[in-house]
Design an enzyme around this catalytic site. Sequence first.
Site, mmCIF file in Angstrom:
data_model
loop_
_atom_site.group_PDB
_atom_site.id
_atom_site.type_symbol
_atom_site.label_atom_id
_atom_site.label_comp_id
_atom_site.label_asym_id
_atom_site.label_seq_id
_atom_site.Cartn_x
_atom_site.Cartn_y
_atom_site.Cartn_z
ATOM 1 N N ASP A 127 0.829 -1.247 0.071
ATOM 2 C CA ASP A 127 0.055 0.098 -0.047
ATOM 3 C C ASP A 127 0.853 1.061 0.132
ATOM 4 O O ASP A 127 2.267 1.211 0.546
ATOM 5 C CB ASP A 127 -1.014 -0.004 1.245
ATOM 6 C CG ASP A 127 -2.010 1.143 1.148
ATOM 7 O OD1 ASP A 127 -2.421 1.421 0.325
ATOM 8 O OD2 ASP A 127 -1.712 1.793 2.126
ATOM 9 N N ASP A 181 -0.279 5.126 0.875
ATOM 10 C CA ASP A 181 -0.499 6.235 1.835
ATOM 11 C C ASP A 181 -0.576 5.760 3.341
ATOM 12 O O ASP A 181 -0.946 4.842 3.561
ATOM 13 C CB ASP A 181 -1.948 6.849 1.511
ATOM 14 C CG ASP A 181 -2.126 7.410 -0.023
ATOM 15 O OD1 ASP A 181 -0.963 7.834 -0.401
ATOM 16 O OD2 ASP A 181 -2.955 6.981 -0.575
#
Length: 231
Positions: free
Chosen positions: A12, A14
């Site tokens: 991922d 953010d």
Amino acid sequence: MDNLKPTVALFDLDKTLIPGDSDHGWGDFLVSRGYVDQMFYQGKNDYFYGQYTAGTLDIFEYCEFAFKVLADNDMTTLKAWRTEYFESIIAPMLRPQAMALVKKHRDAGHICALVTATNDFITQPIAAAFGFEHLIATRAEMLDGRYTGKVAGTPNFQAGKITNVNAWLNEHDLSLAHVAASHFYSDSINDLPLLEQATFPVVVHPDAKLAAIAKERHWPTIELFHSEYAA
């Protein structure tokens, strides 16, 4: 990918690899530069971000809002804004610890992919900065060299990440169930579906909901930057 089953490492973006949210940050950037109407855009941007952090985001409603600015501007303008955004906002958030983690997997021969709900237009230069060869992101539809304002395919969000990762692997006659092993790093409760599919789920600066699940299931938790930067 060759005939030997590979190991994949999925990340991922953010608040996992960077101490901020590239999607919400893009909206803040547009507002700060006067590229969009401040009162309308800031309010909507914060509204949807609140939904995201709560795990209740309507991804199609959000994309309709976020992709309008892509549809309303030509590519030359958008790329100039993106370069300014990357250099002024994203580049200062690139951390050596996060870079080293990706490199560790790459050096081990793992096939690495950035798997993010943020759209492909914003994240292309970020993926390149980390050295990712593969970017799996929410795709903004294009027609005749311009964005249409619509989503192309399945949004790369929640269970949609499983769909899109498997579609990527299927191009090589593989799936998450048919690789040697899979690693997935994330901070967000929104990524629980893909974390549950990974051979080795790892939570990074997790939100409260994911932290509780990780503790219950004995998933490893790591930090790549100081917590005060992750707000």
